[in-house]
Design a protein around this motif. Structure first.
Motif, PDB file in Angstrom:
ATOM      1  N   GLY A   1       8.425   9.364   3.026  1.00  0.00           N
ATOM      2  CA  GLY A   1       8.668   8.869   1.461  1.00  0.00           C
ATOM      3  C   GLY A   1       7.778  10.069   0.720  1.00  0.00           C
ATOM      4  N   LYS A   2       7.900   9.382  -0.539  1.00  0.00           N
ATOM      5  CA  LYS A   2       8.023  10.202  -1.757  1.00  0.00           C
ATOM      6  C   LYS A   2       6.969  11.245  -1.427  1.00  0.00           C
ATOM      7  CE  LYS A   2       7.873   7.455  -4.657  1.00  0.00           C
ATOM      8  NZ  LYS A   2       8.451   6.317  -6.415  1.00  0.00           N
ATOM      9  N   ALA A   3       5.313  10.343  -1.464  1.00  0.00           N
ATOM     10  CA  ALA A   3       4.480  11.256  -1.796  1.00  0.00           C
ATOM     11  C   ALA A   3       4.480  12.112  -0.061  1.00  0.00           C
ATOM     12  CB  ALA A   3       3.150  10.666  -1.055  1.00  0.00           C
ATOM     13  N   ASP A   4       5.146  11.842   1.192  1.00  0.00           N
ATOM     14  CA  ASP A   4       5.202  12.886   2.198  1.00  0.00           C
ATOM     15  C   ASP A   4       5.832  14.651   1.286  1.00  0.00           C
ATOM     16  OD1 ASP A   4       4.057  11.050   3.782  1.00  0.00           O
ATOM     17  OD2 ASP A   4       5.272  10.203   3.897  1.00  0.00           O
ATOM     18  N   MET A   5       6.988  14.112   0.627  1.00  0.00           N
ATOM     19  CA  MET A   5       7.868  14.853   0.358  1.00  0.00           C
ATOM     20  C   MET A   5       7.424  16.104  -0.503  1.00  0.00           C
ATOM     21  SD  MET A   5      11.252  14.656   1.743  1.00  0.00           S
ATOM     22  CE  MET A   5       9.790  14.369   3.719  1.00  0.00           C
ATOM     23  N   TYR A   6       6.061  15.812  -1.624  1.00  0.00           N
ATOM     24  CA  TYR A   6       5.650  16.237  -2.856  1.00  0.00           C
ATOM     25  C   TYR A   6       4.250  17.100  -1.826  1.00  0.00           C
ATOM     26  CZ  TYR A   6       3.192  17.520  -6.439  1.00  0.00           C
ATOM     27  OH  TYR A   6       2.609  17.732  -7.301  1.00  0.00           O
ATOM     28  N   GLU A   7       4.316  16.270  -0.686  1.00  0.00           N
ATOM     29  CA  GLU A   7       3.147  17.016  -0.217  1.00  0.00           C
ATOM     30  C   GLU A   7       3.511  18.281   0.617  1.00  0.00           C
ATOM     31  OE1 GLU A   7      -0.925  18.483   0.936  1.00  0.00           O
ATOM     32  OE2 GLU A   7      -0.525  16.760  -0.797  1.00  0.00           O
TER      33      GLU A   7
END
Length: 236
Positions: A1-7
């Motif tokens: 997900g987006k949060a995983d990619m940003y992290e």
């Protein structure tokens, strides 16, 4: 997900810029942009370790392990050409599609932010591409020129035409376009409400004219409130 990619991006603190080397006139401009981006991102409170490589130079292991930033078109960037079938934008040399909308204008370009790298699902890539090298360069300038710095979009995908954003949106859990969170804007709309100081344009909201007129009157009232607060007669 987006949060995983940003992290993942934050944890790596590195970025591999892969620019297209296949365009005779634009390759040097891509390299100049990459170097200016490196200078800008290497400082500050959260500096990034920036690597710059052409589409002919990149090492696969580095590309798989480090968040990437792809610039160019499928014609100029062979890495982008190879990855294009696995990205949300169905792209060829003269057009691209997303969410059923076809974009074939020579000055149309797109920005894709923090999408899983097809070569390595645990590292994100950002892509700035379009239907011509000039369209890509113009979008890069728009995203980073002056005080602006929006090389990563506030939504995962955005489409621009001659400086105007004409589409934007998000993806669902399966990385498919979320139609409830995606919008297309007519690049040459007709004003639905006009006055001496404002124009209101409608993009697929299907509001009746009376609603738009009410919105217009509210905006005009707020403009007068601002002028009154600042005790000014300057036209806004």
């Amino acid at each position: 997900g987006k949060a995983d990619m940003y992290e993942s991006f934050i944890q790596h603190s590195r970025l591999l810029i892969a620019y297209g080397s296949g365009a005779v006139e634009e390759t040097e401009k891509y390299l100049q942009f990459a170097n200016s981006l490196k200078e800008r991102l290497s400082g500050g409170r959260r500096p990034l370790n920036i690597m710059i490589q052409s589409d002919q130079e990149y090492a696969m292991e580095q590309w798989k392990e480090i968040p990437g930033f792809l610039i160019g078109t499928p014609s100029s960037n062979s890495l982008l050409a190879r990855l294009s079938p696995f990205l949300p934008f169905q792209q060829n040399d003269s057009s691209f599609q997303i969410n059923g909308q076809n974009f074939d204008g020579s000055q149309q370009a797109y920005q894709l932010s923090f999408f899983p790298n097809p070569d390595s699902q645990w590292t994100p890539i950002t892509v700035v591409s379009g239907n011509s090298e000039q369209a890509v360069l113009s979008l890069l300038e728009r995203l980073t020129g002056g005080r602006r710095f929006r090389i990563w979009g506030n939504l995962p995908y955005q489409v621009y035409e001659e400086g105007k954003r004409v589409a934007m949106g998000d993806f669902d859990e399966d990385r498919k376009v979320d139609k409830e969170l995606s919008w297309y804007f007519d690049p040459q709309p007709t004003p639905r409400f006009e006055s001496a100081v404002i124009e209101i344009y409608e993009h697929s909201t299907c509001l009746v004219l009376s609603d738009l007129e009410n919105i217009g009157e509210m905006v005009l009232s707020e403009i007068e409130n601002v002028k009154s607060f600042w005790d000014t007669e300057v036209e806004l």
